[in-house]
Design a protein around this motif. Structure first.
Motif, PDB file in Angstrom:
ATOM      1  N   SER A 161      -4.878  16.536  -2.247  1.00 36.37           N
ATOM      2  CA  SER A 161      -5.461  16.647  -0.909  1.00 36.37           C
ATOM      3  C   SER A 161      -4.861  15.638   0.074  1.00 36.37           C
ATOM      4  N   LEU A 162      -3.888  14.849  -0.393  1.00 38.60           N
ATOM      5  CA  LEU A 162      -3.318  13.810   0.476  1.00 38.60           C
ATOM      6  C   LEU A 162      -2.028  14.278   1.131  1.00 38.60           C
ATOM      7  N   SER A 163      -1.681  13.650   2.265  1.00 36.60           N
ATOM      8  CA  SER A 163      -0.382  13.900   2.897  1.00 36.60           C
ATOM      9  C   SER A 163       0.682  13.121   2.125  1.00 36.60           C
ATOM     10  N   GLY A 164       1.951  13.438   2.404  1.00 38.73           N
ATOM     11  CA  GLY A 164       3.043  12.774   1.698  1.00 38.73           C
ATOM     12  C   GLY A 164       2.998  11.263   1.841  1.00 38.73           C
ATOM     13  N   GLY A 165       2.760  10.819   3.067  1.00 38.24           N
ATOM     14  CA  GLY A 165       2.731   9.386   3.316  1.00 38.24           C
ATOM     15  C   GLY A 165       1.592   8.718   2.566  1.00 38.24           C
ATOM     16  N   GLN A 166       0.437   9.386   2.541  1.00 36.29           N
ATOM     17  CA  GLN A 166      -0.707   8.838   1.807  1.00 36.29           C
ATOM     18  C   GLN A 166      -0.413   8.803   0.316  1.00 36.29           C
ATOM     19  N   LYS A 167       0.230   9.853  -0.187  1.00 39.22           N
ATOM     20  CA  LYS A 167       0.572   9.888  -1.613  1.00 39.22           C
ATOM     21  C   LYS A 167       1.443   8.691  -1.971  1.00 39.22           C
ATOM     22  N   GLN A 168       2.452   8.426  -1.122  1.00 38.60           N
ATOM     23  CA  GLN A 168       3.366   7.345  -1.466  1.00 38.60           C
ATOM     24  C   GLN A 168       2.660   5.989  -1.392  1.00 38.60           C
ATOM     25  N   ARG A 169       1.710   5.866  -0.507  1.00 35.66           N
ATOM     26  CA  ARG A 169       0.968   4.602  -0.440  1.00 35.66           C
ATOM     27  C   ARG A 169       0.097   4.424  -1.681  1.00 35.66           C
ATOM     28  N   VAL A 170      -0.492   5.539  -2.159  1.00 42.38           N
ATOM     29  CA  VAL A 170      -1.254   5.465  -3.418  1.00 42.38           C
ATOM     30  C   VAL A 170      -0.324   5.083  -4.563  1.00 42.38           C
ATOM     31  N   ALA A 171       0.887   5.670  -4.556  1.00 39.91           N
ATOM     32  CA  ALA A 171       1.841   5.375  -5.631  1.00 39.91           C
ATOM     33  C   ALA A 171       2.201   3.885  -5.621  1.00 39.91           C
ATOM     34  N   ILE A 172       2.302   3.322  -4.441  1.00 41.71           N
ATOM     35  CA  ILE A 172       2.598   1.885  -4.352  1.00 41.71           C
ATOM     36  C   ILE A 172       1.423   1.078  -4.907  1.00 41.71           C
ATOM     37  N   ALA A 173       0.202   1.487  -4.533  1.00 39.29           N
ATOM     38  CA  ALA A 173      -0.985   0.804  -5.048  1.00 39.29           C
ATOM     39  C   ALA A 173      -1.022   0.891  -6.571  1.00 39.29           C
ATOM     40  N   ARG A 174      -0.682   2.074  -7.114  1.00 39.95           N
ATOM     41  CA  ARG A 174      -0.682   2.252  -8.561  1.00 39.95           C
ATOM     42  C   ARG A 174       0.326   1.306  -9.207  1.00 39.95           C
ATOM     43  N   ALA A 175       1.519   1.195  -8.601  1.00 34.83           N
ATOM     44  CA  ALA A 175       2.553   0.333  -9.172  1.00 34.83           C
ATOM     45  C   ALA A 175       2.133  -1.134  -9.134  1.00 34.83           C
ATOM     46  N   LEU A 176       1.210  -1.459  -8.223  1.00 30.75           N
ATOM     47  CA  LEU A 176       0.769  -2.850  -8.095  1.00 30.75           C
ATOM     48  C   LEU A 176      -0.402  -3.184  -9.019  1.00 30.75           C
ATOM     49  N   ALA A 177      -0.940  -2.142  -9.695  1.00 35.64           N
ATOM     50  CA  ALA A 177      -2.190  -2.324 -10.431  1.00 35.64           C
ATOM     51  C   ALA A 177      -2.085  -3.356 -11.541  1.00 35.64           C
ATOM     52  N   MET A 178      -0.920  -3.474 -12.153  1.00 32.75           N
ATOM     53  CA  MET A 178      -0.764  -4.429 -13.250  1.00 32.75           C
ATOM     54  C   MET A 178      -0.321  -5.805 -12.726  1.00 32.75           C
ATOM     55  N   LYS A 222     -10.421  -3.451  -8.552  1.00 30.52           N
ATOM     56  CA  LYS A 222      -9.011  -3.719  -8.244  1.00 30.52           C
ATOM     57  C   LYS A 222      -8.396  -2.536  -7.494  1.00 30.52           C
ATOM     58  N   ALA A 223      -8.725  -1.305  -7.969  1.00 24.92           N
ATOM     59  CA  ALA A 223      -8.192  -0.110  -7.322  1.00 24.92           C
ATOM     60  C   ALA A 223      -8.644  -0.055  -5.873  1.00 24.92           C
ATOM     61  N   GLU A 224      -9.918  -0.361  -5.637  1.00 26.25           N
ATOM     62  CA  GLU A 224     -10.426  -0.299  -4.267  1.00 26.25           C
ATOM     63  C   GLU A 224      -9.772  -1.362  -3.387  1.00 26.25           C
ATOM     64  N   GLU A 225      -9.541  -2.513  -3.978  1.00 27.20           N
ATOM     65  CA  GLU A 225      -8.876  -3.589  -3.243  1.00 27.20           C
ATOM     66  C   GLU A 225      -7.455  -3.172  -2.847  1.00 27.20           C
ATOM     67  N   LEU A 226      -6.734  -2.577  -3.825  1.00 28.74           N
ATOM     68  CA  LEU A 226      -5.357  -2.153  -3.542  1.00 28.74           C
ATOM     69  C   LEU A 226      -5.345  -1.026  -2.517  1.00 28.74           C
ATOM     70  N   LEU A 227      -6.316  -0.116  -2.615  1.00 27.15           N
ATOM     71  CA  LEU A 227      -6.374   0.986  -1.654  1.00 27.15           C
ATOM     72  C   LEU A 227      -6.652   0.466  -0.249  1.00 27.15           C
ATOM     73  N   THR A 228      -7.490  -0.552  -0.164  1.00 27.60           N
ATOM     74  CA  THR A 228      -7.740  -1.154   1.144  1.00 27.60           C
ATOM     75  C   THR A 228      -6.441  -1.742   1.684  1.00 27.60           C
ATOM     76  N   ARG A 229      -5.692  -2.343   0.793  1.00 30.58           N
ATOM     77  CA  ARG A 229      -4.431  -2.984   1.188  1.00 30.58           C
ATOM     78  C   ARG A 229      -3.444  -1.964   1.749  1.00 30.58           C
ATOM     79  N   VAL A 230      -3.400  -0.752   1.175  1.00 30.12           N
ATOM     80  CA  VAL A 230      -2.478   0.267   1.686  1.00 30.12           C
ATOM     81  C   VAL A 230      -3.175   1.169   2.699  1.00 30.12           C
ATOM     82  N   GLY A 231      -4.399   0.805   3.112  1.00 30.94           N
ATOM     83  CA  GLY A 231      -5.092   1.525   4.182  1.00 30.94           C
ATOM     84  C   GLY A 231      -5.707   2.840   3.768  1.00 30.94           C
ATOM     85  N   LEU A 232      -6.086   2.983   2.486  1.00 29.28           N
ATOM     86  CA  LEU A 232      -6.626   4.264   2.030  1.00 29.28           C
ATOM     87  C   LEU A 232      -7.944   4.091   1.278  1.00 29.28           C
ATOM     88  N   ALA A 233      -8.730   3.099   1.678  1.00 31.36           N
ATOM     89  CA  ALA A 233      -9.964   2.797   0.957  1.00 31.36           C
ATOM     90  C   ALA A 233     -10.863   4.018   0.806  1.00 31.36           C
TER      91      ALA A 233
END
Ligand SMILES: Nc1ncnc2c1ncn2[C@@H]1O[C@H](COP(=O)(O)OP(=O)(O)OP(=O)(O)O)[C@@H](O)[C@H]1O
Ligand SMILES: [Mg+2]
Lengths: 251, 476
Positions: A147-164, A127-138
């Motif tokens: 190690s991520l840029s601000g924009g990448q961090k926020q995209r991960v945060a969005i993926a995390r919020a979508l995990a449930m 699921k995590a990999e699927e969400l990361l692909t969705r936000v372009g960070l597979a």
């Protein structure tokens, strides 16, 4: 678990006469708000007007002083309601990302599904990999947040919020802490979410974006909803003096 | 003659008391009998422990005499006053404890012939060629042991020869003062001094012995007459055969004849006891640290609680144990608690309580600081995902807090290991205590402390390396 009568079932969020005080300082002075299924509501307003506080009341990160908040059928103000259960239906994205620095990107996303026994580790990883692909960070699954840029961090945060797999997403100035060149990539992800039919409440300073993705815009000032309407109405023909005043400063 | 009267008196008393069986005490023969003998715990060179075995002049004498006279002895190392009490209450048959024969004691006990003539003597540094007698002491400082015959004598001649007397508590420290030059001479009881010199304490005697008290073996007045007689007979025979001098020389002979044992012999001899001590130090530190971590986490979390009462309890705990000395609690738990409650508090329990409550207070502050240093947004993010407070703490906040806390916790662990040496004050057999025991017997204070210091240093370095390794391994 208290669900509400069927006439409100179509609206995912219902706020009635919501009041919130910090000590003697009343920050929300009776807010009424409805958000329908699949609707995208953008909240704008001057600094200190209570936008963040309103958002945080929706998943009870702030205690509610008075009024009613019904989210996804749960009465958040009812002390008997399991707030953790409600929060699993509501994803939240913060201005400062708040990624867990001691976990990898994938572990950040897997934490809730695994700990709450929604998925086993293998499923959660997929699921995590699927969400990361969705936000372009597979390719960043095993990276550390640092190690991520601000924009990448926020995209991960969005993926995390979508995990449930929440039915509702809340964004509190998701792009305010970003360097200008990174704002676009995050807005792009949010826009795709909006287009996918997610119910969302966005607090934002990006007026252009609010106009573009919002089904409805809510203008708050001094702890009350001052004016609301379709983006083209509110931005094109604001009815209230205070709205005009605010828009003239930010546009 | 007196023996007959005593025996008759006992017989008479036994008759009056209606216990004719007690007449058996008058039996002349000690052959095959077993007698319980009380003695002191440590009074070198008369009785002290070497490699765990009780040894010394008294022990050698009583054992040789028993063998000679064909009876058995069972030694009870009780401490001086406790041995005398045990004698009065007939729990032991006799006492041999480097005890002076005094008129007061003769009222209550029957004494053997004196088996040792004590006295007072002066010693100076082995290399001191200028101090040859009392007349060279003008304007100098002389050390003596508090409450000893040596002190009384030194004070009595101090004005005449114009020196100052400084009283110290321990023989070992007295000898160190002379060797370090802060005093020019020591005036002490002859046997103790002679034993110290025999142990190579670096001193030499320069005056003749001033005769003092005589030591005797004691039985309860009018009882165990056969034992007393056997002791006297045995003593006379040992003196005649030269065995007596051999025993005394073993402890008191001048070391100039003996090969001085070098530093490495000392290391080799003291290492087993010191390793036992190190084991106890590490074990008490490990147990206490584990308990302190539990206390620290508990009170640390209580300190960030929203409940004012819970917070108050935690703050009181921290303030009490940070605001009072460690040693006070050691005494309190070991001596005070049993008196207050009637419980039997073992030295391990007292030691662990002392160390863990003290460190627990500091760790509570470390925990509170660590948790509060984690961005509140971390807890919010976790809660917003639907994780409960406990889970969020466990998975998100505490791991990050621990990472920040680790250096302070390692520091606290090392402080605790060092603080554990304070437990020697209640007699806990940790590393420094073992060191003290060793130099109380061999008087080689500096060298023994040096060995102890090196062991502490190595142990702490190893612990630090280990902890830092664990930190890197788990907190990357
Ligand atoms: N935890 C708190 N304790 C006390 N006062 C608070 C707290 N959080 C917010 N406030 C106050 O509530 C008011 C509204 O704050 P809020 O953060 O909701 O405003 P906002 O509209 O989000 O502003 P901004 O655009 O700057 O983010 C402010 O006056 C703020 O000082
Ligand atoms: Mg805000």
């Amino acid at each position: 678990m208290s669900t509400v009568s069927e006439q409100t079932a179509t609206s995912k969020i219902q706020v009635k006469e919501l009041r919130k005080s910090f000590g003697s300082n009343e920050v929300l002075k009776g807010i009424d708000l409805q958000v329908g299924e699949g609707e995208v509501v953008c909240v704008i307003g001057p600094s200190g007007s209570g936008k963040s506080t309103l958002l945080r009341c929706l998943n009870k990160l702030e205690d509610i002083s008075a009024g009613k908040v019904i989210v996804d059928g749960f009465d958040v103000t009812d002390p008997k309601v399991d707030i953790n259960e409600v929060r699993r239906h509501v994803g939240m994205v913060f201005q400062h990302f708040n990624l867990f620095p001691h976990m990898s990107v994938a572990e950040n996303i897997m934490l809730a599904p695994v700990e709450l026994k929604k998925l086993n580790r293998t499923e959660a990883r997929a699921k995590a990999e699927e969400l990361l692909t969705r936000v372009g960070l597979a390719e960043k699954a095993n990276a550390r947040p640092a190690s991520l840029s601000g924009g990448q961090k926020q995209r991960v945060a969005i993926a995390r919020a979508l995990a449930m797999s929440p039915g509702i997403m809340l964004f509190d100035e998701a792009t305010s802490a970003l360097d200008p060149e990174m704002v676009g990539e995050v807005l792009q992800v949010i826009k795709e979410l909006a287009d996918s039919g997610m119910t969302m409440v966005l607090v934002t300073h990006e007026m252009g974006f609010a106009r573009e993705v919002g089904d409805r815009v809510v203008f708050m000032d001094g702890g009350v909803v001052c004016e609301e309407g379709k983006p083209e109405e509110l931005f094109g023909n604001p009815q209230q003096e205070r709205t005009r005043d605010f828009l003239s400063k930010v546009l | 003659m007196t023996r007959w009267i005593a025996a008759a008196a006992i017989g008479f008393m036994a008759l009056v008391a209606g216990a004719p069986g007690a007449l058996a005490q008058g039996n002349e023969s000690v052959e095959g009998q077993t007698y319980v003998i009380g003695t002191d715990t440590t009074f070198a060179p008369f009785e002290f422990r070497q490699d765990g075995e009780l040894t010394g002049i008294d022990m050698d004498l009583i054992n040789t005499i028993a063998e000679e006279q064909g009876f058995n002895v069972e030694i009870r190392s009780l401490g001086f006053s406790a041995a005398l009490q045990a004698l009065s209450s007939n729990q032991v048959d006799g006492v041999i404890a480097g005890m002076s024969i005094t008129d007061e004691r003769k009222e209550i006990y029957d004494f053997s012939e004196p088996y040792f003539e004590s006295g007072v003597q002066m010693a100076v540094d082995r290399d001191d060629e200028t101090t040859k007698g009392y007349e060279d002491l003008e304007g100098e400082t002389v050390v003596a042991k508090t409450g000893s015959e040596g002190e009384t004598y030194a004070k009595s001649i101090a004005d005449e020869y114009g020196f100052t007397v400084k009283s110290l508590d321990q023989s070992a420290t007295m000898y160190e003062s002379v060797k370090s030059g802060s005093a020019v001479a020591v005036i002490d009881d002859y046997p103790v001094l002679a034993y110290g010199i025999a142990q190579n304490n670096g001193l030499k005697t320069v005056t003749d012995k001033v005769p003092g008290g005589s030591y005797g073996f004691a039985v309860n007045k009018g009882e165990n007459t056969a034992l007393l007689a056997a002791f006297n007979d045995g003593l006379a025979e040992l003196k005649a055969s030269g065995e007596y001098d051999k025993i005394l020389n073993e402890y008191l002979a001048d070391p100039s004849a003996a090969v001085p044992s070098n530093f490495f012999d000392l290391v080799a001899k003291s290492l087993p006891a010191l390793m036992t001590g190190l084991g106890n130090t590490l074990l008490v530190t490990a147990i206490s640290f584990a308990v302190a971590m539990v206390l620290g986490l508990l009170f640390g979390f209580m300190k960030i609680s929203g409940n004012i009462v819970v917070r108050g309890i935690s703050t009181s705990f921290v303030n009490i144990f940070r605001g009072t000395p460690l040693l006070l609690w050691a005494f309190m738990f070991y001596f005070g608690l049993p008196q207050l409650t009637g419980w039997d508090v073992s030295i391990w329990v007292a030691g662990v309580l002392t160390l863990s409550l003290n460190a627990g207070a500091y760790i509570a502050e470390i925990v509170r600081g660590g948790i509060q240093s984690v961005d509140p947004g971390q807890l919010e993010a976790s809660r917003s995902l639907g994780l409960g407070y406990g889970k969020s703490m466990q998975k998100v906040v505490v791991p990050q807090a621990f990472k920040m806390m680790t250096p302070s916790l390692i520091n606290q662990l090392i402080i605790m290991l060092k603080d554990s040496s304070l437990l020697l004050a209640i007699g806990f057999a940790e590393l420094l205590y073992q060191g003290q025991q060793i130099y109380a017997a061999n008087f080689r204070v500096t060298e023994t402390l040096l060995i102890v210091g090196v062991i502490y240093f190595i142990a702490i370095m190893a612990l630090t390396k280990l902890a830092n390794f664990a930190d890197r391994r788990f907190n990357k």
